[in-house]
Design a protein around this motif. Structure first.
Motif, PDB file in Angstrom:
ATOM      1  N   PRO A 343     -24.721   6.220 -12.717  1.00 35.21           N
ATOM      2  CA  PRO A 343     -26.177   6.093 -12.626  1.00 35.21           C
ATOM      3  C   PRO A 343     -26.673   6.205 -11.188  1.00 35.21           C
ATOM      4  O   PRO A 343     -26.077   5.644 -10.265  1.00 35.21           O
ATOM      5  CB  PRO A 343     -26.449   4.696 -13.197  1.00 35.21           C
ATOM      6  N   GLY A 344     -27.727   6.966 -11.001  1.00 37.67           N
ATOM      7  CA  GLY A 344     -28.368   7.066  -9.702  1.00 37.67           C
ATOM      8  C   GLY A 344     -27.610   7.877  -8.667  1.00 37.67           C
ATOM      9  O   GLY A 344     -27.950   7.822  -7.477  1.00 37.67           O
ATOM     10  N   VAL A 345     -26.592   8.628  -9.083  1.00 34.23           N
ATOM     11  CA  VAL A 345     -25.793   9.394  -8.135  1.00 34.23           C
ATOM     12  C   VAL A 345     -26.314  10.813  -7.991  1.00 34.23           C
ATOM     13  O   VAL A 345     -26.439  11.340  -6.873  1.00 34.23           O
ATOM     14  CB  VAL A 345     -24.307   9.403  -8.559  1.00 34.23           C
ATOM     15  N   ALA A 346     -26.613  11.477  -9.110  1.00 39.49           N
ATOM     16  CA  ALA A 346     -27.064  12.867  -9.074  1.00 39.49           C
ATOM     17  C   ALA A 346     -28.319  13.005  -8.216  1.00 39.49           C
ATOM     18  O   ALA A 346     -29.241  12.182  -8.288  1.00 39.49           O
ATOM     19  CB  ALA A 346     -27.334  13.369 -10.486  1.00 39.49           C
ATOM     20  N   GLY A 347     -28.324  14.027  -7.382  1.00 42.85           N
ATOM     21  CA  GLY A 347     -29.453  14.278  -6.487  1.00 42.85           C
ATOM     22  C   GLY A 347     -29.279  13.683  -5.106  1.00 42.85           C
ATOM     23  O   GLY A 347     -29.983  14.078  -4.167  1.00 42.85           O
ATOM     24  N   LYS A 348     -28.356  12.746  -4.946  1.00 44.88           N
ATOM     25  CA  LYS A 348     -28.137  12.107  -3.644  1.00 44.88           C
ATOM     26  C   LYS A 348     -27.237  12.984  -2.768  1.00 44.88           C
ATOM     27  O   LYS A 348     -26.446  13.780  -3.251  1.00 44.88           O
ATOM     28  CB  LYS A 348     -27.474  10.745  -3.833  1.00 44.88           C
ATOM     29  N   ARG A 349     -27.362  12.790  -1.468  1.00 47.17           N
ATOM     30  CA  ARG A 349     -26.419  13.367  -0.521  1.00 47.17           C
ATOM     31  C   ARG A 349     -25.263  12.388  -0.347  1.00 47.17           C
ATOM     32  O   ARG A 349     -25.428  11.166  -0.525  1.00 47.17           O
ATOM     33  CB  ARG A 349     -27.092  13.628   0.828  1.00 47.17           C
ATOM     34  N   LEU A 350     -24.112  12.902   0.017  1.00 50.47           N
ATOM     35  CA  LEU A 350     -22.966  12.023   0.249  1.00 50.47           C
ATOM     36  C   LEU A 350     -23.294  11.004   1.328  1.00 50.47           C
ATOM     37  O   LEU A 350     -22.882   9.834   1.254  1.00 50.47           O
ATOM     38  CB  LEU A 350     -21.748  12.870   0.648  1.00 50.47           C
ATOM     39  N   SER A 351     -24.091  11.404   2.309  1.00 48.08           N
ATOM     40  CA  SER A 351     -24.473  10.494   3.389  1.00 48.08           C
ATOM     41  C   SER A 351     -25.390   9.377   2.903  1.00 48.08           C
ATOM     42  O   SER A 351     -25.490   8.326   3.546  1.00 48.08           O
ATOM     43  CB  SER A 351     -25.164  11.271   4.505  1.00 48.08           C
ATOM     44  N   ASP A 352     -26.070   9.581   1.755  1.00 49.78           N
ATOM     45  CA  ASP A 352     -26.970   8.559   1.218  1.00 49.78           C
ATOM     46  C   ASP A 352     -26.216   7.420   0.547  1.00 49.78           C
ATOM     47  O   ASP A 352     -26.779   6.333   0.343  1.00 49.78           O
ATOM     48  CB  ASP A 352     -27.923   9.168   0.182  1.00 49.78           C
ATOM     49  N   LEU A 353     -24.955   7.680   0.173  1.00 49.82           N
ATOM     50  CA  LEU A 353     -24.224   6.716  -0.643  1.00 49.82           C
ATOM     51  C   LEU A 353     -23.512   5.667   0.181  1.00 49.82           C
ATOM     52  O   LEU A 353     -22.977   4.689  -0.369  1.00 49.82           O
ATOM     53  CB  LEU A 353     -23.221   7.456  -1.536  1.00 49.82           C
ATOM     54  N   GLY A 354     -23.486   5.842   1.515  1.00 43.97           N
ATOM     55  CA  GLY A 354     -22.928   4.823   2.388  1.00 43.97           C
ATOM     56  C   GLY A 354     -21.413   4.774   2.362  1.00 43.97           C
ATOM     57  O   GLY A 354     -20.747   5.465   1.594  1.00 43.97           O
ATOM     58  N   GLY A 355     -20.879   3.928   3.222  1.00 41.52           N
ATOM     59  CA  GLY A 355     -19.439   3.753   3.303  1.00 41.52           C
ATOM     60  C   GLY A 355     -18.760   4.918   4.001  1.00 41.52           C
ATOM     61  O   GLY A 355     -19.401   5.835   4.506  1.00 41.52           O
ATOM     62  N   ASP A 356     -17.439   4.880   4.015  1.00 43.92           N
ATOM     63  CA  ASP A 356     -16.660   5.963   4.597  1.00 43.92           C
ATOM     64  C   ASP A 356     -16.785   7.198   3.699  1.00 43.92           C
ATOM     65  O   ASP A 356     -16.507   7.129   2.493  1.00 43.92           O
ATOM     66  CB  ASP A 356     -15.192   5.543   4.694  1.00 43.92           C
ATOM     67  N   PRO A 357     -17.222   8.341   4.224  1.00 42.51           N
ATOM     68  CA  PRO A 357     -17.483   9.506   3.376  1.00 42.51           C
ATOM     69  C   PRO A 357     -16.281   9.960   2.551  1.00 42.51           C
ATOM     70  O   PRO A 357     -16.430  10.323   1.382  1.00 42.51           O
ATOM     71  CB  PRO A 357     -17.920  10.582   4.377  1.00 42.51           C
ATOM     72  N   TRP A 358     -15.070   9.946   3.157  1.00 40.14           N
ATOM     73  CA  TRP A 358     -13.890  10.367   2.398  1.00 40.14           C
ATOM     74  C   TRP A 358     -13.612   9.414   1.240  1.00 40.14           C
ATOM     75  O   TRP A 358     -13.348   9.849   0.111  1.00 40.14           O
ATOM     76  CB  TRP A 358     -12.667  10.443   3.319  1.00 40.14           C
ATOM     77  N   GLU A 359     -13.687   8.125   1.504  1.00 40.38           N
ATOM     78  CA  GLU A 359     -13.453   7.159   0.435  1.00 40.38           C
ATOM     79  C   GLU A 359     -14.521   7.289  -0.653  1.00 40.38           C
ATOM     80  O   GLU A 359     -14.227   7.178  -1.848  1.00 40.38           O
ATOM     81  CB  GLU A 359     -13.443   5.742   1.010  1.00 40.38           C
TER      82      GLU A 359
END
Length: 511
Positions: A343-359
């Motif tokens: 939920p709430g993931v589609a449309g986001k940028r990877l940078s929007d999701l926080g945390g370490d990008p690879w993880e």
């Protein structure tokens, strides 16, 4: 008496000749005359001030399963595209083996066929809305012969060649590879040459999504040219790009290598879509080693912190064309999530999701291995260089017109003609999207406009052609295409779809 007369149009022959004001006569499925004073016709359409051209050929699409949708699908006809080449990037709907078919991409997994010919029969029976010619995919052949194993035995390679021969005999238009995807990424040059040599028996081309389109671009292109040279087959380099900041400006190198290969005797062409972002599954960002053994093995690796760290080290190592994934070329803000079950993931940028990008990426794939994204990694100067080159045509790389999508699916050809082609460049642009692409895949009678040609014809308004679709709202009707004919049957009239399924499956060797 002719069946139809297109009167007073600006006629392009599709061969690069200068346009001329003329009438085009059609009787049955063929163009019967082009010129003036052609005599009476049962029906006349005034196309004065409009461009009349051969129907466009999309050399790289993923519309394999579109015929099986419940309703006819005119999304390519609205762009003036009358024929698509499908089965690209190494994946086709057959031949498959029940034991390994579960590893097929979700795009194709609902329509898998034991034999390639069975797919052609089923797609023909279902009824395509425009013409489809179909490549057999190297990934699909490898899955059928050896599953997701990285290693392949001589016996398994012989089985792949046998399956390929059966597919070509059934009517496949060529061989495709997708070397950034597994299990195709595990193949070496000798394996690819062996399969291309099978296609050579029928004079068929090899189309490749190369092993790298970023830091390993030069080596990957050399590999593709080597396969074609050793096998003596035509080469189609799929969706040209210089992807990632490290290779911005590399279009000059790519085009120089293509021209050099052609001068050296390799019949090579390429395609590109007129956008600065590509789209694919998030799993493609991982190194191929992550997927060895299939989905269950991938999930286990992504659940293990030590495995994630090992994969990260591999993903961050320099890509020399050997296929370590595309992670190094990406910045988190470049990655836009297109589909995901969370939920709430589609449309986001990877940078929007926080945390370490690879993880974060690993967790996204672990939770939904079929998730997809749009990757904003190209530079406008490279795109324009590719689009302007005489060896490069336009391929949409688009899939079925359902669910979240990329605007290339709905507007690649109108965007190209409307935004990147001047009036003086129209003859050459139309040649590239008609006869050049048709010849590369052996589409006899298509791609040119003269007496005797199959009457796949598009009529467009040069001043209105375009597409307003965006990455957020891609499914927008393009503008400027007024009439489209498939073998003389009108399928678009005054910009509207006339209904029905009037396309054909274009089998190699069939009249």
């Amino acid at each position: 008496m002719h069946d139809l007369l297109l009167r007073d149009g600006t006629v392009h022959d599709g061969l690069g000749g200068p346009p001329r004001t003329a009438d085009v006569a059609i009787t049955g499925s063929r163009v019967t005359a082009v010129g003036r004073g052609l005599g009476p016709a049962r029906r006349v359409i005034d196309v004065s001030g409009l461009v009349v051209a051969p129907g466009f050929v999309d050399p790289h699409s993923h519309s394999d399963t579109v015929p099986f949708l419940d309703e006819p699908q005119p999304f390519k006809l609205f762009q003036g595209v009358t024929t698509e080449i499908v089965g690209n990037c190494g994946f086709s709907c057959g031949p498959t083996d029940p034991l390994t078919s579960g590893f097929m991409p979700s795009l194709l997994s609902s329509h898998e066929f034991r034999a390639f010919g069975d797919y052609l029969d089923a797609a023909e029976a279902a009824g395509p809305s425009n013409n489809l010619a179909v490549l057999v995919g190297h990934n699909t052949l490898r899955l059928a012969a050896s599953g997701m194993s990285a290693e392949i035995t001589p016996e398994q390679l012989a089985h792949m060649c046998e399956l390929a021969a059966q597919s070509f005999e059934a009517g496949a238009a060529g061989l495709s590879s997708g070397l950034e995807y597994v299990p195709g990424a595990y193949a070496n040059v000798d394996e690819l040459v062996a399969l291309a040599l099978v296609g050579k028996r029928w004079g068929l081309p090899y189309a490749t999504h190369m092993r790298s389109e970023s830091e390993g671009l030069a080596d990957a292109l050399d590999e593709a040219i080597t396969v074609a040279r050793r096998a003596g087959v035509r080469l189609q380099v799929s969706h040209c790009k210089a992807s990632g900041r490290a290779v911005h400006g590399a279009s000059a190198m790519v085009l120089d290598k293509l021209a050099g290969a052609r001068r050296a005797g390799v019949d090579v062409r390429a395609d590109v879509y007129p956008y600065l972002a590509f789209g694919t599954g998030l799993v493609a960002v991982l190194p191929p080693a992550a997927c060895e053994g299939g989905t269950e093995a991938l999930m286990a690796r992504l659940a293990d912190p030590a495995e994630r760290a090992a994969l990260r080290a591999l993903a961050e190592s320099p890509d020399t064309g050997t296929g370590v994934g595309i992670w190094r070329e990406l910045h988190p803000a470049d990655v836009q999530i297109l589909t995901h079950t969370g939920p709430g993931v589609a449309g986001k940028r990877l940078s929007d999701l926080g945390g370490d990008p690879w993880e974060t990426l690993c967790e996204l794939v672990r939770l939904d291995p079929q998730a997809s994204g749009v990757f904003h990694t190209m530079h406008e100067s490279d795109l324009r260089a590719f689009l302007a080159d005489p060896l490069v045509s336009v391929g949409s790389d688009g899939g079925p017109p359902i669910g979240p999508n990329h605007p290339r699916t709905f507007g690649a050809f109108p965007v190209y003609l409307g935004e990147y082609v001047t009036e003086e460049e129209m003859p050459e642009a139309i040649r590239k999207v008609s006869s050049a692409a048709a010849a590369q895949f052996g589409l006899e009678g298509r791609g040119w406009l003269a007496p005797g040609a199959i009457a796949d014809v598009v009529v467009l308004d040069r001043d209105r052609i375009g597409h307003a679709g965006t990455y957020e709202e891609p499914d927008v009707r393009p503008t400027g295409v007024g009439h489209v004919f498939l073998a003389g049957h009108q399928v678009i009239a005054d910009g509207e779809f006339t209904g029905g399924r009037h396309g054909r499956i274009l089998r190699r060797g069939a009249r």
